[in-house]
Design an enzyme around this catalytic site. Structure first.
Site, mmCIF file in Angstrom:
data_model
loop_
_atom_site.group_PDB
_atom_site.id
_atom_site.type_symbol
_atom_site.label_atom_id
_atom_site.label_comp_id
_atom_site.label_asym_id
_atom_site.label_seq_id
_atom_site.Cartn_x
_atom_site.Cartn_y
_atom_site.Cartn_z
ATOM 1 N N CYS A 2 0.996 -1.144 -0.016
ATOM 2 C CA CYS A 2 -0.001 -0.038 0.051
ATOM 3 C C CYS A 2 0.870 1.248 0.039
ATOM 4 O O CYS A 2 2.092 1.367 0.689
ATOM 5 C CB CYS A 2 -0.949 0.018 1.230
ATOM 6 S SG CYS A 2 -2.296 -1.253 1.313
ATOM 7 N N ARG A 27 4.185 -0.519 -4.666
ATOM 8 C CA ARG A 27 3.826 -1.045 -3.184
ATOM 9 C C ARG A 27 2.606 -1.903 -3.170
ATOM 10 O O ARG A 27 2.045 -2.378 -1.949
ATOM 11 C CB ARG A 27 3.749 0.078 -2.311
ATOM 12 C CG ARG A 27 5.045 0.969 -2.120
ATOM 13 C CD ARG A 27 4.738 2.163 -1.141
ATOM 14 N NE ARG A 27 4.621 1.464 0.357
ATOM 15 C CZ ARG A 27 5.620 1.355 1.254
ATOM 16 N NH1 ARG A 27 6.788 1.647 0.730
ATOM 17 N NH2 ARG A 27 5.209 1.105 2.280
ATOM 18 N N TRP A 75 -2.844 -2.966 -1.554
ATOM 19 C CA TRP A 75 -2.322 -4.385 -1.762
ATOM 20 C C TRP A 75 -3.320 -5.023 -0.671
ATOM 21 O O TRP A 75 -3.204 -4.725 0.452
ATOM 22 C CB TRP A 75 -0.882 -4.555 -1.485
ATOM 23 C CG TRP A 75 -0.617 -5.829 -1.829
ATOM 24 C CD1 TRP A 75 0.124 -6.425 -2.799
ATOM 25 C CD2 TRP A 75 -0.364 -7.221 -0.791
ATOM 26 N NE1 TRP A 75 0.315 -7.722 -2.713
ATOM 27 C CE2 TRP A 75 0.169 -8.007 -1.400
ATOM 28 C CE3 TRP A 75 -0.786 -7.098 0.402
ATOM 29 C CZ2 TRP A 75 0.185 -9.204 -0.618
ATOM 30 C CZ3 TRP A 75 -0.478 -8.233 1.237
ATOM 31 C CH2 TRP A 75 -0.119 -9.463 0.559
ATOM 32 N N ASN A 101 -1.975 2.386 5.532
ATOM 33 C CA ASN A 101 -0.916 1.244 4.965
ATOM 34 C C ASN A 101 -0.448 0.281 6.146
ATOM 35 O O ASN A 101 -0.091 1.109 7.246
ATOM 36 C CB ASN A 101 0.262 1.768 4.412
ATOM 37 C CG ASN A 101 1.310 0.673 4.388
ATOM 38 O OD1 ASN A 101 2.637 1.332 4.281
ATOM 39 N ND2 ASN A 101 1.174 -0.377 4.173
ATOM 40 N N GLY A 102 -0.993 -0.859 6.302
ATOM 41 C CA GLY A 102 -0.658 -1.783 7.452
ATOM 42 C C GLY A 102 -1.851 -2.626 7.918
ATOM 43 O O GLY A 102 -2.636 -2.920 6.796
ATOM 44 N N GLU A 488 17.246 -18.151 -6.725
ATOM 45 C CA GLU A 488 16.945 -16.711 -7.234
ATOM 46 C C GLU A 488 16.233 -16.655 -8.897
ATOM 47 O O GLU A 488 15.425 -15.989 -9.085
ATOM 48 C CB GLU A 488 18.210 -15.709 -7.208
ATOM 49 C CG GLU A 488 18.052 -14.303 -7.311
ATOM 50 C CD GLU A 488 16.960 -13.584 -6.763
ATOM 51 O OE1 GLU A 488 16.455 -13.931 -5.858
ATOM 52 O OE2 GLU A 488 16.618 -12.457 -7.304
ATOM 53 N N LYS A 492 12.760 -15.425 -9.872
ATOM 54 C CA LYS A 492 12.479 -14.310 -10.663
ATOM 55 C C LYS A 492 11.424 -14.815 -11.617
ATOM 56 O O LYS A 492 10.468 -13.861 -12.211
ATOM 57 C CB LYS A 492 13.803 -13.952 -11.457
ATOM 58 C CG LYS A 492 14.854 -13.168 -10.600
ATOM 59 C CD LYS A 492 14.374 -11.775 -10.271
ATOM 60 C CE LYS A 492 13.522 -11.760 -9.097
ATOM 61 N NZ LYS A 492 14.082 -11.302 -8.063
ATOM 62 N N GLU A 495 7.956 -15.091 -10.144
ATOM 63 C CA GLU A 495 7.247 -13.964 -10.048
ATOM 64 C C GLU A 495 6.640 -13.253 -11.206
ATOM 65 O O GLU A 495 5.664 -12.470 -10.955
ATOM 66 C CB GLU A 495 8.275 -12.944 -9.337
ATOM 67 C CG GLU A 495 8.745 -13.165 -7.858
ATOM 68 C CD GLU A 495 9.970 -12.177 -7.414
ATOM 69 O OE1 GLU A 495 9.973 -11.848 -6.147
ATOM 70 O OE2 GLU A 495 10.758 -12.196 -8.169
ATOM 71 N N HIS A 511 17.711 -36.776 -5.827
ATOM 72 C CA HIS A 511 16.635 -37.019 -4.683
ATOM 73 C C HIS A 511 15.433 -36.702 -4.838
ATOM 74 O O HIS A 511 14.662 -36.059 -3.945
ATOM 75 C CB HIS A 511 17.358 -36.679 -3.243
ATOM 76 C CG HIS A 511 19.027 -37.209 -3.398
ATOM 77 N ND1 HIS A 511 19.012 -38.371 -2.756
ATOM 78 C CD2 HIS A 511 19.988 -36.604 -3.357
ATOM 79 C CE1 HIS A 511 20.230 -38.711 -2.733
ATOM 80 N NE2 HIS A 511 21.077 -37.745 -3.142
ATOM 81 N N LYS A 610 6.185 -4.955 -3.423
ATOM 82 C CA LYS A 610 7.776 -4.595 -3.330
ATOM 83 C C LYS A 610 7.983 -4.413 -2.165
ATOM 84 O O LYS A 610 9.083 -5.008 -1.631
ATOM 85 C CB LYS A 610 8.107 -3.248 -4.129
ATOM 86 C CG LYS A 610 9.394 -3.015 -4.126
ATOM 87 C CD LYS A 610 10.042 -3.284 -5.474
ATOM 88 C CE LYS A 610 11.521 -3.296 -5.349
ATOM 89 N NZ LYS A 610 12.235 -4.551 -5.939
HETATM 90 C C1 G6P Z 1 8.955 -8.803 -1.360
HETATM 91 C C2 G6P Z 1 9.609 -8.408 -2.747
HETATM 92 C C3 G6P Z 1 10.813 -9.089 -3.164
HETATM 93 C C4 G6P Z 1 11.843 -9.067 -1.645
HETATM 94 C C5 G6P Z 1 11.156 -9.445 -0.615
HETATM 95 C C6 G6P Z 1 11.865 -8.933 0.726
HETATM 96 O O1 G6P Z 1 8.581 -10.217 -1.558
HETATM 97 O O2 G6P Z 1 8.849 -8.658 -3.873
HETATM 98 O O3 G6P Z 1 11.419 -8.665 -4.245
HETATM 99 O O4 G6P Z 1 13.098 -9.586 -2.144
HETATM 100 O O5 G6P Z 1 9.978 -8.806 -0.304
HETATM 101 O O6 G6P Z 1 12.012 -7.555 0.714
HETATM 102 P P1 G6P Z 1 13.060 -6.641 1.362
HETATM 103 O O7 G6P Z 1 12.912 -5.178 1.094
HETATM 104 O O8 G6P Z 1 13.430 -6.975 2.721
HETATM 105 O O9 G6P Z 1 14.282 -7.097 0.768
#
Ligand code: G6P
Length: 615
Positions: A2, A27, A75, A101-102, A488, A492, A495, A511, A610
Site C-alpha cells: 500500500c 507498493r 495491496w 498502510n498496515g 533466485e 524471478k 514472480e 533425490h 515490493k
Molecule cells: C517482497 C519483494 C521481494 C523482496 C522481499 C524482501 O517479496 O517482492 O523482491 O526480495 O519482499 O524484501 P526486502 O525489501 O526486505 O528485501
C-alpha cells in the site's frame, strides 16, 4: 505494501496525488482512491478497483478541484480488491476520510463494539474500523480531530501509516505512523506526505522521516509542522535533505523498470563500491566494521535474517563469510526466526538484509534478536527506512531506488556488500590470506566492466526465451556459490511469468526432482568452470538422458557443456566466489523476456508487492 500520499498547500492537489500514486504503485496496485476537499469544503472521494490509471479514467469527469487531499494505492489484506474496500474510507458522519498502510490487528473486536453503538460499516477492511473509531470519538466526546486521532491510536493494535482529512477542519491534514513508513515533505507554503520520498522529491528535497507513534499535524497556515506523541507531548525532528533525483525513479527510455534496473547494475555496483574499495592500495573498508570492530571480530556466530531475494543473497553471504572470516553462519527466513525462540546471546551478530528496509518480518526478527542481546548489522537499500534505524550499525548498498517488483540490482548490490563485508572482516580477523584478499578485491573491481560486456547478450536471451515461453515448469540447478543463484533465477521466473520453477542444488536433483524431468521440463543449469564443474557436467548428462532441454550458463570458451546443452549463455571468467554477480544477469534477463513473450506486466506482477509491511 500500500502506498499513501498526501498534499496540502495552494496548488491543485489532484495531479500531485495521482503522480505520487504512480510513483508508489510498486507498493500495491489492486485498487486506488483519492479524497479531496474542494474550495467549498465539500469532501469528494473517488475509488476504483485496478491501477492508478483506472482511477484517473474514473475521476476524469468528476470534480477534482481542491488544494488538500489524500490518496492510496492498495495491496489487499482484509477484504477483496474492489472499489468499496479501496481507500480512502469515510467515517459515519461523512466528514472524515482516512487512508492506511498496515494492518489493524484488533479490528474485529473494535468493529463489533462500534456496531453495537450503532455505527454502520460499508467495507470488509480492517482500515474502516480506524476511521469509524476516530469519527465516533470526535462526535461522541466532542473533541477536536487531533484528540480523536490520538485517542483512537491508543486503542488500536497493529501496524499503520495513516493520513486523515476532515471537512470541518479544512486547513489540516493529520498523519501518524507505527511500524509502517511515512515521510513528510516540507515545501514553500505546502506540505506533502508519502510512504517514501519518491512522490515528494519533484517538489522539495526537505523531508522529515516520522518515527513510530509520531502524530504530525500539518496546517497549511503554519510554516512548520507540529509533531506530538500519543500523550500530546511535542517531539522535535530534524528536517533532512534527501539525495534522490527524478532520473533515478523514472524509466529513462526503457520499456520497464525491471529492464532499466538490470542494465543499471554495472553502474550500481560501482556506486556500491565507491569509497569502499581502493584498488591502488589493495584495500576494502566498510566504516561500520571499523566503528564496531570489537563486536564483529569476536562474533561467536553470525545469523543472517532476510526474506525473498534478500534471503538468497544471505545464502551467498554465508559462504563468503565462512570462507573469509571462519565464523559459522546461519541463514534464516525472518518470518520463521521471529517465532522460533532462537538461542542467541550477546556474542552473536545478526545481519539483517532488506532492500526496502521495511519488511515487517525482518523488522520483528531484528527486535527479537536485539532483545536477546545480539549485535545487529543492517544491509539495506532504502536510505532512512525503518531497518537501518532499528539496527546498531550497517552498510547501505547504494544502488538507487529499485521500482520493478522483481528485485535485480538490489540482489547484486547485496552480494557486493556481503563480499566487501567478508573480506574486510576477514582481514581484521586475520582469517583471509593477503594473496586471496588482494586477488578478490582486484577482481571485484573488474566485475562492473565484465557485467557491461555480459549485458550485450540481450538478443541471445530474447531468442532463447521465445523457445521456452510455453513451458509450464522449469528446474534451475547450481552448486556452491551458484546454488542460491539457481534459487533466485527460479524465483524471478515465478514472480513475473507465473511459470512454476524450482531451484535446487544440482546434485540433490537425484533425490526427487529427477522424477519430474521429461521433454516438457526445461532445466537451467549453471555450469561454470569451477571446482564442481565436472560434477555438474555429469548432472547435465543425467538430465539429457531423460530428454529434457538444457539451458546452460557456462564459462567463456566452454565446449563440453555447449555440445550437450540446447542453449548456452557464456559468462566472462571470474573468481568462483564472484560468479553469482555475473551468473544472475542472464537469469534475470531470461525471466524478463519470457514474461514479455507471455505478455505479462513485469513491473507489477499479480499478487506481489515490493515492500511487504505486513506479516
Ligand atoms: C517482497 C519483494 C521481494 C523482496 C522481499 C524482501 O517479496 O517482492 O523482491 O526480495 O519482499 O524484501 P526486502 O525489501 O526486505 O528485501
Amino acid at each position: 505494501m500500500c502506498g499513501i500520499v498526501g498534499y496540502i498547500g495552494k496548488k491543485d492537489a489532484y495531479p500531485i496525488l495521482i503522480k505520487g500514486l504512480k510513483r508508489l504503485e510498486y507498493r500495491g496496485y489492486d485498487s486506488a482512491g483519492v479524497a479531496l476537499l474542494n474550495n467549498t469544503n465539500q469532501l469528494n472521494v473517488y475509488k476504483t478497483k485496478g491501477k492508478v490509471a483506472d482511477l484517473e479514467a474514473y475521476a476524469s469527469e468528476k470534480d477534482i478541484s481542491g488544494c488538500i487531499g489524500i490518496a492510496h494505492t492498495r495491496w489487499a489484506t482484509h477484504g477483496e480488491p474492489n472499489s468499496t474496500n479501496a481507500h480512502p474510507h469515510i467515517g459515519a458522519s461523512g466528514n472524515i476520510a482516512l487512508i492506511h498502510n498496515g494492518i489493524i490487528e484488533n479490528y474485529a473486536v473494535l468493529k463489533q463494539s462500534l456496531q453495537e453503538k450503532g455505527v454502520q460499516f460499508r467495507s470488509n477492511t480492517d482500515t474502516e474500523v480506524l476511521v469509524q473509531l476516530i469519527d465516533f470519538i470526535k462526535t461522541d466526546k466532542k473533541v477536536d480531530l487531533l484528540t480523536a486521532v490520538r485517542t483512537a491510536l491508543k486503542i488500536v493494535i497493529g501496524a499503520y501509516a495513516i493520513a486523515v482529512i476532515d471537512k470541518t477542519n479544512p486547513d489540516v491534514v493529520i498523519a501518524a505512523r507505527k511500524s509502517s513508513p511515512l515521510v513528510v515533505g516540507i515545501g514553500e507554503e505546502e506540505f506533502f506526505l508519502g510512504s517514501d520520498a519518491s512522490p515528494i522529491i519533484e517538489y522539495t528535497d526537505k523531508v522529515i522521516y516520522l518515527d513510530d507513534e509520531d502524530i504530525v499535524v500539518i496546517d497549511r497556515n503554519k510554516k512548520d509542522v507540529e509533531i506530538v506523541d500519543f500523550n500530546n507531548e511535542k517531539i522535535e525532528h530534524e528536517i533532512v535533505t534527501v539525495e534522490l533525483n527524478l532520473a533515478q525513479i523514472e524509466k529513462g527510455g526503457f520499456p520497464h523498470f525491471m529492464l532499466k534496473e538490470i542494465f543499471e547494475q554495472p553502474d550500481c555496483l560501482m556506486d556500491c563500491m565507491r569509497g569502499r574499495i581502493n584498488v591502488e592500495a589493495n584495500n576494502v573498508t566498510l566504516s561500520a566494521i571499523i566503528d564496531n570492530k570489537e563486536h564483529l571480530i569476536n562474533a561467536r556466530r553470525i545469523i543472517i535474517i532476510a526474506c525473498g531475494t534478500s534471503w538468497h543473497a544471505g545464502l551467498i553471504g554465508k559462504q563468503l563469510i565462512e570462507n573469509f572470516c571462519q565464523i559459522p553462519v546461519e541463514v534464516e527466513y525472518a518470518s520463521e526466526f521471529r517465532y522460533s525462540n532462537p538461542v542467541i546471546n550477546n556474542q552473536d551478530v545478526v545481519i539483517a538484509i532488506s532492500q526496502s528496509g521495511e519488511t515487517a518480518d525482518t523488522l520483528a526478527a531484528i527486535e527479537l534478536a536485539k532483545k536477546k542481546g545480539a549485535f545487529i548489522y543492517g544491509i539495506c537499500n532504502a536510505i532512512g527506512s525503518s531497518i537501518p534505524r532499528a539496527t546498531h550499525t550497517g552498510s547501505y548498498i547504494h544502488v538507487g531506488p529499485e521500482i520493478g517488483v522483481a528485485s535485480t540490482k538490489a540482489f547484486t548490490g547485496q552480494v557486493t556488500v556481503l563480499t566487501m563485508f567478508a573480506l574486510a572482516l576477514g582481514k581484521e580477523r586475520g582469517s583471509v590470506s593477503e594473496e586471496e584478499y588482494v586477488r578478490i578485491i582486484q577482481e571485484l573491481n573488474n566485475i562492473p566492466e565484465k557485467m557491461k560486456e555480459l549485458l550485450k547478450i540481450g538478443d541471445d536471451v530474447k531468442q532463447i526465451s521465445r523457445i521456452f515461453t510455453y513451458a509450464h515448469n522449469f528446474l534451475y540447478l547450481g552448486r556452491g556459490f551458484n546454488y542460491p543463484v539457481a534459487l533466485e533465477g527460479a524465483l524471478k521466473l515465478k514472480e513475473i511469468s507465473y511459470i512454476h520453477a524450482e531451484g535446487y542444488p544440482a546434485a540433490e536433483m537425484k533425490h526427487g526432482p529427477i522424477a519430474l524431468i521429461d521433454a516438457e521440463m526445461p532445466v537451467v543449469v549453471i555450469a561454470t568452470k569451477n571446482a564442481l564443474y565436472e560434477k555438474v557436467v555429469s548432472n547435465i548428462q543425467e538430465i539429457k538422458a531423460r530428454k529434457a532441454r538444457v539451458i546452460a550458463i557456462v564459462s567463456e570458451g566452454d565446449v563440453t557443456v555447449k555440445n550437450m546443452a540446447d542453449a548456452t549463455i557464456e559468462l566472462p571468467q571470474t573468481e568462483e566466489c564472484l560468479e553469482p554477480l555475473l551468473a544472475s544477469i542472464p537469469l534475470q534477463m531470461l525471466a524478463y523476456y519470457i514474461a514479455i513473450c507471455k505478455g505479462k506486466d513485469v513491473d507489477q506482477p499479480r499478487n506481489l508487492a515490493k515492500s511487504v509491511t505486513v506479516e
